[in-house]
Motif scaffolding. Structure first.
Motif, PDB file in Angstrom:
ATOM      1  N   ALA A  73      39.295  43.835  41.889  1.00 44.56           N
ATOM      2  CA  ALA A  73      39.062  42.478  41.378  1.00 44.56           C
ATOM      3  C   ALA A  73      39.740  42.236  40.030  1.00 44.56           C
ATOM      4  N   GLY A  74      40.134  43.313  39.359  1.00 43.68           N
ATOM      5  CA  GLY A  74      40.850  43.144  38.096  1.00 43.68           C
ATOM      6  C   GLY A  74      42.345  43.345  38.259  1.00 43.68           C
ATOM      7  N   GLY A  75      42.675  44.376  39.019  1.00 35.55           N
ATOM      8  CA  GLY A  75      44.078  44.811  39.075  1.00 35.55           C
ATOM      9  C   GLY A  75      44.989  43.901  39.884  1.00 35.55           C
ATOM     10  N   VAL A  76      44.478  43.293  40.938  1.00 35.35           N
ATOM     11  CA  VAL A  76      45.372  42.513  41.818  1.00 35.35           C
ATOM     12  C   VAL A  76      45.380  41.058  41.365  1.00 35.35           C
ATOM     13  N   LEU A  77      46.553  40.551  41.049  1.00 36.90           N
ATOM     14  CA  LEU A  77      46.646  39.181  40.525  1.00 36.90           C
ATOM     15  C   LEU A  77      46.550  38.158  41.664  1.00 36.90           C
TER      16      LEU A  77
END
Ligand code: GLV
Ligand code: MN
Ligand code: MN
Length: 412
Positions: free
Chosen positions: A229-233
């Motif tokens: 949820a943070g890493g994939v834009l």
């Protein structure tokens, strides 16, 4: 013949049955073939035996309780409904038709009536689709609209096949033997709560059903790609839940825009995988329920849903696979039984509403092999499939009285 419905007994039996539940009161949960369902069946069978009825249970667990008529080989006059209940349901859906049917038979016995045709109370298995995804399992098999082979392919959410589940529940025998022979019924009449607000709104104590709407249901599997949820834009995501959200709103819109108030569509289940707060969803499974009073309109909504699934899958680069679970035609009630119900209401001065059943019922499938009719009683605010579902003891007893006189007329 003067009939007396024992309102207190009927009401206290409804309360007793409601206590056999997997939910905290007043909610009722009784899913087919769970220990709770089996306990409720045993309780019901004991009541039928106490009334002197002869019991038979078929391979899917449909339970027949027969009052033998003076012409034992004559076609049967049937009544009944179901006692399974969806999660977090109320006390009255189905139960009113089963316990009301039993009370109708007991009132006729007490009045000294002797039927010529056998009168049979039928407790259908799994009217609710909760466990196997398809409603009216017992009545579909009785009518032959679901083949034994197709039924054997059904499994619950844990992957347990219907064959395993029913055998473990003590239902042996072959599903092939469930279908009733042609001409089994002379007539079938089901008493049920309305599950809608019209009777209460129109201040009518009874509804005489003329037609049962056409239900269909789908399972839709949406597969994207999940991730961090943070890493994939955002531009790199193929979020299955966002795709599902578009599909759900488009389904609502499809039902709202047919131009007919009778069209309804519901997404009642949305399972999200993996279901973690910091992971965007890879897979979503939806259940879709679509109903209408005409087949053409119902089917046109289903076509729109297919088109929507295609558009969303292209736009969001997810795969969307939809599996049709059932698409049933509507049913007309038999004019002769409708006329009998109407005459009995009129004789008592009970006003009634001729109506369409928007809910489905086992009678929809029994209509494929027998003349059927349904009698509705009001339920408060139209609430059903929720714990505050309520019908008054007076309304239930009135329904049981009209049912009893109808059974007597048909079985004489
Ligand atoms: C029956 O329970 C229905 O969903 O109509
Ligand atoms: Mn129901
Ligand atoms: Mn029901």
């Amino acid at each position: 013949m003067k009939l007396a419905i024992n309102q207190d007994r009927l009401n206290s039996e409804i309360e007793e049955l409601a206590a056999i539940s997997d939910a905290d009161p007043p909610a009722v949960t009784r899913v087919v073939f769970t220990p709770t369902d089996l306990k409720a069946r045993a309780w019901m069978q004991a009541r039928c035996e106490a009334a002197g009825l002869a019991l038979r249970q078929d391979a899917i667990g449909n339970t027949f309780a027969r009052w033998i008529g003076s012409e034992s080989a004559a076609p049967v006059v049937g009544t009944g409904s179901h006692i399974d209940a969806i999660p977090n349901a109320g006390k009255y859906d189905g139960v009113v038709g089963v316990l009301g049917g039993l009370e109708a038979i007991r009132a006729l016995q007490k009045a000294g009536f002797r039927p010529r045709h056998p009168i049979e109370l039928l407790v259908f298995t799994s009217e609710e689709p909760t466990r196997f995804g398809i409603g009216c399992l017992g009545s579909r098999l009785l009518a032959g609209t679901l083949s034994a082979d197709a039924a054997k392919k059904l499994a619950d959410n844990d992957g347990a096949s219907i064959e395993d589940v029913r055998r473990k529940a003590g239902m042996t025998g072959h599903l092939e033997e469930v279908k009733l022979p042609n001409g089994y019924y002379k007539a079938f009449v089901e008493l049920h709560i309305e599950q809608g607000p019209l009777l209460e709104r129109e201040q009518k104590p009874l509804g005489v059903v003329e037609r049962i709407a056409a239900p269909a249901s789908l399972r839709v599997l949406i597969e994207g790609a999940g991730g961090h949820a943070g890493g994939v834009l955002m531009p790199d995501r193929r979020d299955a839940l966002c795709a599902a959200a578009e599909v759900i709103l488009a389904i609502e819109q499809a039902a709202r825009t047919t131009g007919a108030i009778d069209t309804v569509a519901t997404v009642g289940i949305c399972d999200v995988f993996p279901g973690a707060v910091n992971s965007f969803p890879a897979t979503v499974r939806l259940s879709v329920d679509i109903r209408d009073t005409t087949l053409e309109r119902r089917d046109s909504v289903m076509k729109t849903i297919d088109a929507v699934c295609h558009t969303v899958s292209v736009k969001r680069q997810v795969s969307i696979h939809s599996e049709l679970l059932n698409a049933d035609a509507p049913a007309d009630c038999a004019p002769a039984i409708v006329a009998t119900l109407t005459q009995i209401c009129a004789r008592h001065g009970f006003s009634f509403l001729p109506m369409t059943s928007r809910a489905y019922h086992d009678s929809l499938f029994i209509s494929r092999i027998a003349p059927v009719a349904m009698l509705f009683i009001p339920c408060r605010k139209g609430y059903s499939h929720r714990p505050d579902e309520y019908s008054s003891p007076e309304d239930i007893a009135r329904g049981a009285l009209v049912l009893a006189e109808t059974l007597a007329t048909l079985a004489a």
